[in-house]
Write an enzyme that holds these catalytic residues in place. Structure first.
Site, short mmCIF file in Angstrom:
data_model
loop_
_atom_site.label_atom_id
_atom_site.label_comp_id
_atom_site.label_asym_id
_atom_site.label_seq_id
_atom_site.Cartn_x
_atom_site.Cartn_y
_atom_site.Cartn_z
N HIS A 57 -1.76 -0.59 -5.40
CA HIS A 57 -1.87 0.76 -5.97
C HIS A 57 -2.36 0.76 -7.41
O HIS A 57 -2.63 1.82 -7.95
CB HIS A 57 -0.51 1.46 -5.88
CG HIS A 57 -0.08 1.75 -4.48
ND1 HIS A 57 -0.13 3.01 -3.91
CD2 HIS A 57 0.41 0.93 -3.51
CE1 HIS A 57 0.30 2.95 -2.66
NE2 HIS A 57 0.63 1.70 -2.40
N ASP A 114 -6.13 3.69 -14.49
CA ASP A 114 -5.24 4.11 -13.41
C ASP A 114 -5.81 3.67 -12.08
O ASP A 114 -7.03 3.72 -11.87
CB ASP A 114 -5.11 5.64 -13.41
CG ASP A 114 -3.67 6.09 -13.23
OD1 ASP A 114 -2.84 5.29 -12.80
OD2 ASP A 114 -3.40 7.27 -13.52
#
Length: 469
Positions: free
Chosen positions: A155, A363
Site C-alpha cells: 500500500h 503517498d
C-alpha cells in the site's frame, strides 16, 4: 481467502470515529463479497506470547487476532516497520533508522504471524498478505510447507533502487518477497522501481508481461490501483448523517469558502507545507484573506515514534503563527482538528468544501482524493488540488496537480481553484468521477484475485500441515 495484515479492522467498528483508513475500508468491502478470514495483530499487548487466536465474527466477516509482547511492538512495529521501512519507502532517508534489534524483531514477529496463521490455511485457500509490515511472511510460510497461492499487496510507494540499497540486507528482504506468486503495487511508478531493483541488484530476468524469473518460477508483478467502495460511499454521502455534517460546517463558516484536508498525522502527508502554502495564499491575497477557511482533520498516529511527536508540535506552532497573523475576532483561517470522524460525516464535510486539498509529499495512493470526488454535488462540484507525488495522480489527471514542496505553486493553485468557472468545475469533476467509479475497490479486488488464481500457478495442492492433519 485468508487476508493477513498488521492490524485487523473489526467490522462493527468500521463506522467509528477514526476508522477511515484505506486498507480497512477496502478489505472490509472485499471480504463481505468474497468471504474468508482476516488475520492480524489485535493491537493489544501480552506479557508472554502464546499464539492464542481470538476469533470473532461480525457483519459476515471472521477475524482472527493475536496479541504481541511489548518488545515485539517496540522492535517490529515502532522500530523496523515505522522507523525504518516507512520513512525509507516514502523517500525520507533522513528519518530512516537502522538498528539490528529492529530487524531481528521484524523477522521474529513475521515468524510468529506465520506460526499463528498456519492452522487457518486450508487446501486451495488463497493467501493475501498486505503491506510493508509483512514483506517476509510469504517466505516464512513457504519454509513451513505452505504451497498455496500467495500474494502480497504493497500500500506504500516502493523507493528507487538508489535509496533502497541503503537498507542493510536489502537483497534478503526482496528475495523473501519473491516467494509470493503475485506482487501488487499501487501504480506503475512503484512497480517500475521494484523491477529495476530486481534486474540491477539481483540480475533477474523480467519478462515483457512484468513477470520475474526466480528460481525456476515466474512471479507476477503488476500495478493494481486501489479504489474506494464507490456505491457505499456515495450512499453514505447522501444520508442524513452526511447532510447534517454538511449543514453544520456550512453554517459555521458564514458564507466563506472552505478548503478541506483529511490525513493521518504523518510527515509523508505534507501538512506543514500545506499550512505554509495556505498562509502564503492569505498573505498574497489580502483582499480575500477573510473569505476562506482551511479545515484540517488530522487524527494522531504512531505517537510513540519521536518524528510523529515532532510533526504534531510543528503543526501546532504553524497553526498558531498563521492564525495569529490573519485571524480577527470573528474569523480563524485554520481549523486544525486532532481527531477522526465517521466516514458518513466526512462525506458531508467533503461535499461542503469548495476545495479538496490533498498534497502529500509521497503517498502510495490516497483514497481521500477519491472520496472527495465521490462526495461532490455534480451540479456544483468543488475542485480537487492533488499532489503530483500521490499515487492517485496517475489516475486523477483532471485534478489541479501541484508540487507540494512549492508553497508558491500551491498558493497560486488555491487562487485558481477558487476562481474556476462552474462549467470547468463540472467538466473536470465529471471526468474524475468516471475514473473513481470505474476503478473502485471491487475492480481492485477482482483484478488482484484474478492474477492470484492465474493459470501460471506452479504450486498446487495443499500445505504439509494440512496433509499431516
Amino acid at each position: 481467502m485468508i487476508v493477513v495484515s498488521n492490524r485487523v479492522s473489526v467490522p462493527k467498528a468500521a463506522g467509528a470515529a477514526g476508522a477511515q483508513g484505506g486498507l480497512a475500508v477496502a478489505l472490509n468491502s472485499a471480504l463481505r463479497e468474497h468471504g474468508g478470514i482476516w488475520f492480524g495483530w489485535s493491537g493489544q499487548e501480552t506479557e508472554e506470547f502464546t499464539g492464542h487466536l481470538d476469533m470473532q465474527r461480525n457483519d459476515g466477516i471472521t477475524t482472527a487476532t493475536i496479541d504481541l509482547e511489548p518488545q515485539d511492538i517496540e522492535e517490529y512495529y515502532n522500530g523496523y516497520a515505522n522507523r525504518t521501512l516507512w520513512p525509507l519507502f516514502h523517500y525520507r532517508i533522513d528519518l530512516t533508522e537502522y538498528d539490528r534489534n529492529f530487524g531481528e524483531g521484524y523477522e521474529r514477529v513475521n515468524a510468529r504471524f506465520a506460526d499463528s496463521v498456519l492452522p487457518l490455511i486450508e487446501e486451495e485457500d488463497l493467501v493475501w498478505v498486505h503491506d510493508y509490515h509483512l514483506l517476509p511472511l510469504g517466505s516464512q510460510l513457504r519454509e513451513k510447507g505452505v504451497k498455496n497461492r500467495m500474494g502480497l499487496f504493497l500500500h506504500t510507494p516502493w523507493p528507487p533502487t538508489r535509496l533502497l540499497v541503503s537498507l542493510p540486507f536489502h537483497e534478503r528482504l526482496v528475495a523473501s518477497m519473491l516467494e509470493y506468486d503475485v506482487l501488487g503495487f499501487q501504480n506503475t511508478e512503484w512497480l517500475e522501481s521494484f523491477l529495476h531493483y530486481v534486474q540491477k541488484e539481483m540480475g533477474l530476468k523480467v519478462n515483457l508481461d512484468n513477470s520475474i524469473e526466480y528460481q525456476g518460477r515466474r512471479v507476477i508483478a503488476r500495478a493494481f490501483p486501489i479504489g474506494i467502495d464507490f456505491r457505499e460511499f456515495t450512499e453514505a454521502a447522501q444520508g442524513a448523517e452526511a447532510r447534517e455534517a454538511h449543514d453544520r460546517l456550512k453554517s459555521s463558516v458564514r458564507g466563506r469558502k472552505i478548503l478541506i484536508g483529511v490525513d493521518r498525522l504523518d510527515y509523508s502527508k505534507g501538512l506543514g507545507e500545506r499550512f505554509e502554502a495556505f498562509g502564503r495564499f492569505l498573505a498574497d491575497n489580502p483582499q480575500d484573506a477573510g473569505k476562506a477557511v482551511l479545515l484540517q482533520i488530522a487524527p494522531p498516529s504512531r505517537g510513540d515514534v519521536a518524528s510523529y511527536q515532532q510533526i504534531r508540535e510543528d503543526l501546532e506552532r504553524k497553526t498558531g503563527h498563521i492564525n495569529g497573523a490573519h485571524a480577527d475576532v470573528a474569523f480563524v483561517p485554520i481549523r486544525y482538528v486532532n481527531q477522526g470522524y465517521p466516514r458518513a460525516q466526512l462525506a458531508g464535510f467533503y461535499r461542503a468544501a469548495d476545495i479538496g486539498l490533498v498534497t502529500p509529499l509521497r503517498d502510495g495512493m490516497n483514497l481521500v482524493a477519491k472520496e472527495y470526488i465521490a462526495a461532490q454535488d455534480p451540479e456544483n462540484p468543488g475542485v480537487l488540488i492533488l499532489s503530483q507525488f500521490a499515487g492517485a495522480a496517475h489516475q486523477l489527471k483532471d485534478a489541479l496537480q501541484v508540487n507540494p514542496h512549492s508553497t508558491e505553486h500551491v498558493a497560486e493553485t488555491i487562487r485558481k481553484a477558487l476562481d474556476m468557472p462552474l462549467a470547468e468545475r463540472r467538466d473536470r469533476h465529471a471526468k474524475l468521477l468516471a475514473s473513481v467509479r470505474e476503478n473502485d475497490v471491487q475492480r481492485w479486488r477482482e483484478d488482484f484475485v484474478k492474477a492470484l488464481v492465474g493459470k501460471n500457478a506452479v504450486r498446487t495442492g495443499t500445505t504439509e500441515h494440512n496433509e499431516a492433519a
